[in-house]
Design a protein around this motif. Structure first.
Motif, PDB file in Angstrom:
ATOM      1  N   ALA C  69       0.836  -1.259  -0.091  1.00 25.73           N
ATOM      2  CA  ALA C  69      -0.024   0.035  -0.009  1.00 25.73           C
ATOM      3  C   ALA C  69       0.889   1.263   0.177  1.00 25.73           C
ATOM      4  O   ALA C  69       0.547   2.160  -0.747  1.00 25.73           O
ATOM      5  CB  ALA C  69      -1.022   0.014   1.279  1.00 25.73           C
ATOM      6  N   GLN C  70       2.017   1.129   0.793  1.00 20.56           N
ATOM      7  CA  GLN C  70       2.868   2.398   1.037  1.00 20.56           C
ATOM      8  C   GLN C  70       3.483   2.714  -0.455  1.00 20.56           C
ATOM      9  O   GLN C  70       3.405   3.704  -0.954  1.00 20.56           O
ATOM     10  CB  GLN C  70       3.805   2.038   2.090  1.00 20.56           C
ATOM     11  CG  GLN C  70       4.987   3.038   1.975  1.00 20.56           C
ATOM     12  CD  GLN C  70       4.322   4.611   2.574  1.00 20.56           C
ATOM     13  OE1 GLN C  70       3.381   4.607   3.411  1.00 20.56           O
ATOM     14  NE2 GLN C  70       5.178   5.608   2.458  1.00 20.56           N
ATOM     15  N   PHE C  74       0.336   5.372  -1.620  1.00 23.58           N
ATOM     16  CA  PHE C  74       0.671   6.479  -0.923  1.00 23.58           C
ATOM     17  C   PHE C  74       1.713   7.256  -1.662  1.00 23.58           C
ATOM     18  O   PHE C  74       1.605   8.658  -2.124  1.00 23.58           O
ATOM     19  CB  PHE C  74       1.143   6.244   0.549  1.00 23.58           C
ATOM     20  CG  PHE C  74      -0.029   5.734   1.418  1.00 23.58           C
ATOM     21  CD1 PHE C  74       0.416   5.088   2.660  1.00 23.58           C
ATOM     22  CD2 PHE C  74      -1.382   5.653   0.821  1.00 23.58           C
ATOM     23  CE1 PHE C  74      -0.939   4.449   3.217  1.00 23.58           C
ATOM     24  CE2 PHE C  74      -2.392   5.096   1.680  1.00 23.58           C
ATOM     25  CZ  PHE C  74      -2.001   4.542   2.746  1.00 23.58           C
ATOM     26  N   VAL C  77       0.429   8.567  -5.199  1.00 23.37           N
ATOM     27  CA  VAL C  77      -0.560   9.466  -5.026  1.00 23.37           C
ATOM     28  C   VAL C  77      -0.067  10.727  -4.645  1.00 23.37           C
ATOM     29  O   VAL C  77      -0.145  11.820  -5.105  1.00 23.37           O
ATOM     30  CB  VAL C  77      -1.839   9.024  -4.179  1.00 23.37           C
ATOM     31  CG1 VAL C  77      -2.794  10.058  -4.171  1.00 23.37           C
ATOM     32  CG2 VAL C  77      -2.541   7.689  -4.847  1.00 23.37           C
ATOM     33  N   SER C  78       0.752  10.648  -3.463  1.00 19.47           N
ATOM     34  CA  SER C  78       1.283  12.100  -2.838  1.00 19.47           C
ATOM     35  C   SER C  78       2.092  12.806  -3.975  1.00 19.47           C
ATOM     36  O   SER C  78       2.171  13.915  -4.145  1.00 19.47           O
ATOM     37  CB  SER C  78       2.134  11.778  -1.649  1.00 19.47           C
ATOM     38  OG  SER C  78       1.487  10.794  -0.856  1.00 19.47           O
ATOM     39  N   LEU C  81      -0.090  14.129  -6.701  1.00 14.53           N
ATOM     40  CA  LEU C  81      -0.726  15.196  -6.420  1.00 14.53           C
ATOM     41  C   LEU C  81       0.387  16.649  -6.253  1.00 14.53           C
ATOM     42  O   LEU C  81       0.178  17.594  -6.811  1.00 14.53           O
ATOM     43  CB  LEU C  81      -1.121  15.083  -4.979  1.00 14.53           C
ATOM     44  CG  LEU C  81      -2.581  14.387  -4.947  1.00 14.53           C
ATOM     45  CD1 LEU C  81      -3.010  14.323  -3.711  1.00 14.53           C
ATOM     46  CD2 LEU C  81      -3.626  15.159  -5.742  1.00 14.53           C
ATOM     47  N   VAL C 147     -13.919  -3.079  10.293  1.00 11.99           N
ATOM     48  CA  VAL C 147     -14.692  -2.669   9.035  1.00 11.99           C
ATOM     49  C   VAL C 147     -15.266  -1.331   9.110  1.00 11.99           C
ATOM     50  O   VAL C 147     -15.615  -0.741   8.228  1.00 11.99           O
ATOM     51  CB  VAL C 147     -15.798  -3.704   8.805  1.00 11.99           C
ATOM     52  CG1 VAL C 147     -16.747  -4.041   9.999  1.00 11.99           C
ATOM     53  CG2 VAL C 147     -16.570  -3.605   7.682  1.00 11.99           C
ATOM     54  N   GLY C 149     -13.983   1.254  10.706  1.00 15.11           N
ATOM     55  CA  GLY C 149     -12.913   2.267  10.175  1.00 15.11           C
ATOM     56  C   GLY C 149     -12.732   2.226   8.595  1.00 15.11           C
ATOM     57  O   GLY C 149     -12.511   3.305   8.180  1.00 15.11           O
ATOM     58  N   LEU C 150     -12.851   1.068   8.259  1.00 18.72           N
ATOM     59  CA  LEU C 150     -12.788   1.209   6.823  1.00 18.72           C
ATOM     60  C   LEU C 150     -13.804   1.857   5.962  1.00 18.72           C
ATOM     61  O   LEU C 150     -13.606   2.742   4.898  1.00 18.72           O
ATOM     62  CB  LEU C 150     -12.658  -0.501   6.027  1.00 18.72           C
ATOM     63  CG  LEU C 150     -11.720  -0.716   4.973  1.00 18.72           C
ATOM     64  CD1 LEU C 150     -10.297  -0.468   5.338  1.00 18.72           C
ATOM     65  CD2 LEU C 150     -11.739  -2.499   4.789  1.00 18.72           C
ATOM     66  N   LEU C 153     -12.902   5.294   6.490  1.00 19.15           N
ATOM     67  CA  LEU C 153     -12.073   5.696   5.713  1.00 19.15           C
ATOM     68  C   LEU C 153     -12.272   6.063   4.006  1.00 19.15           C
ATOM     69  O   LEU C 153     -11.858   7.123   3.520  1.00 19.15           O
ATOM     70  CB  LEU C 153     -10.956   4.868   5.678  1.00 19.15           C
ATOM     71  CG  LEU C 153      -9.541   5.280   4.881  1.00 19.15           C
ATOM     72  CD1 LEU C 153      -9.008   6.215   5.885  1.00 19.15           C
ATOM     73  CD2 LEU C 153      -8.438   3.935   5.015  1.00 19.15           C
ATOM     74  N   ILE C 156     -14.094   9.224   4.007  1.00 14.49           N
ATOM     75  CA  ILE C 156     -12.938  10.319   4.023  1.00 14.49           C
ATOM     76  C   ILE C 156     -12.308  10.569   2.785  1.00 14.49           C
ATOM     77  O   ILE C 156     -12.155  11.836   2.114  1.00 14.49           O
ATOM     78  CB  ILE C 156     -11.943  10.266   5.131  1.00 14.49           C
ATOM     79  CG1 ILE C 156     -12.550  10.538   6.328  1.00 14.49           C
ATOM     80  CG2 ILE C 156     -10.820  11.199   4.996  1.00 14.49           C
ATOM     81  CD1 ILE C 156     -11.685  10.113   7.678  1.00 14.49           C
ATOM     82  N   LEU C 157     -11.954   9.419   2.279  1.00 14.46           N
ATOM     83  CA  LEU C 157     -11.222  10.032   0.936  1.00 14.46           C
ATOM     84  C   LEU C 157     -12.136  10.260  -0.371  1.00 14.46           C
ATOM     85  O   LEU C 157     -11.595  11.067  -1.046  1.00 14.46           O
ATOM     86  CB  LEU C 157     -10.841   8.183   0.548  1.00 14.46           C
ATOM     87  CG  LEU C 157      -9.233   7.946   1.312  1.00 14.46           C
ATOM     88  CD1 LEU C 157      -9.015   6.533   0.841  1.00 14.46           C
ATOM     89  CD2 LEU C 157      -8.249   8.815   1.133  1.00 14.46           C
ATOM     90  N   ALA C 160     -12.737  13.772   0.441  1.00 12.48           N
ATOM     91  CA  ALA C 160     -11.434  14.546  -0.026  1.00 12.48           C
ATOM     92  C   ALA C 160     -11.280  14.769  -1.557  1.00 12.48           C
ATOM     93  O   ALA C 160     -11.176  15.892  -2.082  1.00 12.48           O
ATOM     94  CB  ALA C 160     -10.335  13.909   0.658  1.00 12.48           C
ATOM     95  N   SER C 164     -11.601  18.426  -3.148  1.00 13.26           N
ATOM     96  CA  SER C 164     -10.735  19.146  -3.824  1.00 13.26           C
ATOM     97  C   SER C 164     -10.834  19.338  -5.312  1.00 13.26           C
ATOM     98  O   SER C 164     -10.650  20.322  -5.857  1.00 13.26           O
ATOM     99  CB  SER C 164      -9.251  18.238  -3.721  1.00 13.26           C
ATOM    100  OG  SER C 164      -9.331  16.980  -3.679  1.00 13.26           O
ATOM    101  N   LEU C 167     -13.188  22.231  -5.173  1.00 13.40           N
ATOM    102  CA  LEU C 167     -12.392  23.506  -5.078  1.00 13.40           C
ATOM    103  C   LEU C 167     -11.602  24.088  -6.201  1.00 13.40           C
ATOM    104  O   LEU C 167     -11.555  25.016  -6.561  1.00 13.40           O
ATOM    105  CB  LEU C 167     -11.419  23.286  -4.133  1.00 13.40           C
ATOM    106  CG  LEU C 167     -11.849  23.346  -2.549  1.00 13.40           C
ATOM    107  CD1 LEU C 167     -10.655  23.006  -1.736  1.00 13.40           C
ATOM    108  CD2 LEU C 167     -12.252  24.967  -2.199  1.00 13.40           C
TER     109      LEU C 167
END
Lengths: 102, 647, 187
Positions: C69-70, C74, C77-78, C81, C147, C149-150, C153, C156-157, C160, C164, C167
């Motif tokens: 995943a990292q 991550f 994507v980071s 962006l 589950v 939290g998933l 998440l 949230i994603l 977001a 964005s 925006l």
């Protein structure tokens, strides 16, 4: 010589400090947000370290789960922050955080 | 082949397991849909080819599942789960688990086979039928989605999964009916179908909630043993059964939730064929068959099923006799057949009712497909403007004759065998009301279907402006092929090898419900009634006997569907309109105002005034971090001193 | 498979230890590089390199899923962006930041922070607990125990991403355009 909790925690602290430096010292909004990313990742590494070296392998999944959630939240925050930075750029033609405004 | 299958190991995770094959059968239409959407959405031919190939593969899997079920008649199938959600820590056995998977027992296998086969034949028909239209790829995509949703309903193993797939069936019905969305009648009919189906979904949601609340369990197989355990009283069980019944009634067009079915004739002929024969219209009956354990322990619920089914059947046929639109007439006969299936389940003829579902699918699909060809050639949908096609469209005429005979119950065609079994059960019960209703439904059903045939094929082709009867051509190619397969199935699908292992009714059994023995009286009665009804229909309609003046008002009322539609519209205007005005007020003045307030406050905060505007951000940040460091240092020193003093 | 009841041990096999030390040192070095480089584009590149090294670190001490995943999500994507924003705003070629006084002050504050953290780490005896249960698969744990939290998440994603996107698209939306037209453009 062994690699244990202290090493990974020290690495996490170093990364956190580097991130803090980026947030304070750099002017560009992009680089400040990058610094916040470093701070988040440092927290994730600390969680992983405790999960692996402190709580026993049977409980490693909790730490990893928090790390994944924190990392994903970091990316979400990066997205929103960068969108706001783009808006700042549109207003002021510059990405600097503390440019003198008229 | 059968010996090979007889040696197959049992259990969900072994190879050759019916459950694994059922999973493939379920996922192949979805895979086809995704492939088309991702890669071939621009090409009609490739999309149609992919759709047909994947459905064919799914059909092979379904056939294998049925073959395995036939070879192992006594094996109790365990479901395979491919995803499990449970709350709490893993390993705690008392936590609630929600498995998602497939359950491939004989009931699911039989109905699933019908679904996939009808879908395949409909797709073959549609390749040729919709050749010259826009939106062909969209049609195939929606067909695949509908097939997937129906297969999901058939293979569901818990109430919750069934609810999810019910919702998908609702959406797919809407999309199918509104395919020609440029027509206003099509979109309003689709909206009506969606609303009524959604009412059914809400009822099922309530049922899920209530069942979970009382039993803490949603799995069909686990619940089947728990209904009679005394944990829930008979009133509670009756409420659950009512909720499930409402869900089934909305989907299967039981009076008074039937108003969407005539509108479904707005769909293109292949779509209507799928909906009526093996699509959302049979979802409801399947739901009742799947949850029969619940109804079996509640005699009041069974009575409700029987009464509602009987009323629907009789009314549907009475309306069908007075329809002027060809597809609507066929649609009303579907309503009657669904009512008959429900009646069968209500009086306890479980295997017969499910078998009726299976045998009825073929003639109904064939009727709609033939109607599609006829409407296209004659360029009209009204029965009054049709006639005299026997000379011009002989092949379609033969096929429609087979479909009508099969739908009417004339031996040896398909529905004869299932209706015979239903009547045997009624005779065994000795209930005069059920017997009378079944006989009446058979009679009227034969009459209504023969009416359709007679009005279309006999007599003279009505003369109309700008329409030249010489230009009528018979069906050919893929259309004829698909229809012929359906005709063959209509002929042979009913055969029950009496006392052989391949008796379909013995395959789909419910523990505790005895198999109906075929009384010869029942067979004779059904045969005679069906032939008599057909004869009366022929006499009346082939001769175009005029309706006597005394019956004209009856005709008008029946044609309007007993004004049920108007009642609905009135009720909606009286009740729904004020409610929606009130909610609109709430939304504009409360919700929107709150959102505007939040947005305005954020905008206000973004433009700092006064001393706040003079702040330098980086100074702030330096101060923040330095402060944190200082605080941390002080805390550590102090804490060390305190701990040192205490220790 | 760790024995149930065993205390977690630090890593002692020499090659692995050397590897971990190397990864950690490289990670910190590239992080420093990314915050000290004056060209913004190179700084983002060093940031991506840091993230990859973090993924390597995860490979040695965390479940495999985290490494994947990292690395795959991550990091890319980071970096995407950041680079995307840079392209949209200041452009990729011309970004150089002057060296300013705040760097020194910031360096001092960061060093103090680091010192504080190191002191805390070194003087605390962290609690160590024994393995209590057999490790369930990480994916299974995520979908079962976490589950909720998933689900949060995912929300949230999604919000977001939506937020964005909105925006960024705000000036081009119809209502904004009407307002500008009505007010008359100020620029």
């Amino acid at each position: 010589m062994n690699a244990g909790l202290n090493l990974i925690l020290a690495a996490s602290a170093a990364l956190f400090a580097v991130g803090a430096f980026a947030v304070i010292a750099r002017r560009s909004a992009v680089l400040m947000l990058m610094g916040t990313q470093f701070m988040f990742i440092a927290g994730c590494i600390a969680f992983i370290a405790f999960a692996r070296f402190g709580l026993g392998a049977g409980n490693a999944t909790s730490g990893a789960a928090v790390a994944i959630f924190a990392g994903a939240t970091a990316v979400a925050e990066l997205a929103v922050g960068l969108a706001m930075a783009a808006l700042i750029y549109r207003e002021h033609r510059s990405l600097a955080i503390d440019a003198d405004r008229g | 082949m059968l010996s090979l299958l007889a040696a197959a190991p049992k259990g969900p995770l072994d190879t050759w397991s019916p459950t694994l094959l059922a999973q493939f059968a379920l996922l192949l239409p979805l895979a086809a849909l995704l492939v088309i959407l991702a890669f071939t959405i621009d090409s009609r031919r490739v999309s149609a080819a992919i759709s047909i190939i994947f459905t064919l593969a799914s059909l092979i899997c379904a056939l294998l599942v049925v073959a395995i079920e036939v070879a192992h008649p006594l094996h109790l199938e365990r479901p395979a789960t491919f995803l499990q959600f449970f709350t709490g820590q893993s390993g705690a056995a008392s936590e609630f688990t929600l498995p998602w998977g497939v359950l491939a027992d004989p009931l699911a296998a039989t109905v699933g086979l019908a679904v996939v086969l009808v879908s395949l034949l409909v797709q073959l028909y549609a390749v040729s039928f919709m050749r010259r239209e826009d939106g062909v790829v969209r049609f195939f995509c929606v067909l695949l989605f509908a097939t997937f949703a129906m297969l999901g309903v058939t293979l569901s193993l818990s109430y919750f999964e069934m609810l999810l797939f019910f919702g998908m069936v609702t959406v797919s019905t809407y999309l199918l009916i509104a395919h020609w969305w440029q027509r206003e009648e099509a979109t309003s009919a689709a909206t009506r179908a969606f609303i009524i189906s959604a009412i059914g979904d809400l009822a099922l949601l309530a049922a899920v909630a209530y069942i979970y609340f009382r039993f803490s369990e949603l799995n069909f197989q686990t619940l089947a043993g728990q209904y009679s355990g005394g944990r829930v009283g008979s009133n509670g069980l009756f409420i659950m059964a009512i909720l499930v019944f409402i869900a089934a009634a909305a989907k299967s067009a039981i009076f008074p939730l039937h108003v969407w079915l005539p509108g479904s004739a707005q769909a293109p002929a292949p779509a209507a064929a799928l909906i009526h024969s093996a699509g959302s219209a049979v979802c409801g009956v399947y739901l009742i068959a799947r949850t029969y354990a619940l109804f079996h322990v509640s005699p009041r619920a069974l009575a409700l099923l029987a009464i509602a089914g009987a009323v629907s059947a009789v009314l549907g046929l009475l309306w069908a006799l007075f329809q002027d639109n060809l597809k609507r007439a066929i649609a009303y006969t579907t309503m009657a057949e669904l009512g008959l299936m429900l009646l069968a389940l209500g009086i306890g003829a479980y295997g017969a009712g499910v078998f009726e579902l299976f045998t009825h699918a073929w003639p109904k699909a064939l009727l709609f497909l033939a109607a599609g060809v006829i409407i296209r050639e004659l360029r009209t949908e009204r029965l009054a403007e049709m006639g005299g096609l026997w000379g011009r469209m002989r092949f379609t005429g033969w096929l429609m004759l087979i479909a009508v005979a099969a739908g009417a119950g004339i031996p040896p065609f398909s529905t004869f065998w299932s209706k015979d079994a239903i009547l045997s059960k009624a005779l065994a019960l000795g209930s005069p009301l059920a017997i009378v209703v079944i006989v009446a439904v058979t009679f009227l059903g034969a009459m209504a279907l023969l009416r359709i045939f007679a009005l279309v094929f006999t007599g003279e082709t009505a003369r109309r402006r700008r329409f030249d009867p010489e230009r009528i051509r018979d069906a050919g190619g893929r259309i004829a092929f698909a229809m012929s397969l359906l005709a063959i199935l209509s002929i042979i699908a009913g055969f029950r090898g009496f006392k052989l292992r391949t008796d379909p009714i013995a395959l789909v059994t419910f523990p505790g419900v005895p198999l109906p023995n075929s009384h010869y009286t029942a067979a004779v009665v059904i045969a005679v009634t069906a032939v008599a009804g057909a004869a009366v229909g022929w006499l009346v309609y082939a001769r175009r006997l005029a309706v006597p003046a005394a019956l004209q008002p009856v005709r008008r009322v029946m044609g309007e569907g007993l004004y049920v539609d108007r009642a609905y519209r009135l009720g909606t205007g009286l009740v729904l309109l004020p409610v929606s005005r009130a909610t609109e007020w709430v939304e504009t003045h409360l919700v929107d105002a709150a959102l505007d307030l939040i947005a305005d406050s954020v905008a206000f905060a973004g433009q700092p005034r006064g001393w706040l505007a003079q702040v330098r951000v980086r100074q702030l940040l330096i101060g923040l971090f330095a402060g944190v460091v200082a605080l941390g240092a002080i805390t550590i020193v102090l804490a060390g001193r305190i701990i040192g003093k205490a220790g | 498979m760790p024995l149930i009841g065993a205390l977690p041990q630090p890593i002692t096999s020499a090659p692995l230890v050397i590897l971990i030390y190397a990864v950690v040192l490289l990670m910190v070095a590239s992080a420093l590089a990314s915050v000290l480089l004056r060209n913004t584009l190179y700084a983002i590149g060093a940031f991506a390199a840091t993230m990859v090294l973090v993924a390597l670190l995860y490979l040695t001490i965390a479940p495999f899923l985290l490494f994947a995943a990292q690395l795959l999500v991550f990091t890319t994507v980071s970096a995407a962006l950041l680079v995307g924003l840079l392209r949209q705003t200041a452009g990729l070629e011309s970004t150089q930041e002057p060296f300013s006084r705040e760097w020194i002050v910031g360096g001092a504050v960061a060093a103090a922070l680091l010192a504080l953290l190191i002191v805390v780490i070194a003087t605390t005896s962290w609690p160590i607990r024994a393995t209590t249960s057999a490790a369930a698969g990480f994916g299974a744990t995520l979908t079962n125990t976490y589950v909720v939290g998933l689900a949060v998440l995912v929300v949230i994603l999604a919000s977001a991403a939506l937020g964005s996107g909105l925006l960024l698209a705000a000036p081009t939306l119809p209502s904004a355009r009407e307002r500008d037209r009505a007010r008359g453009s100020r620029r």
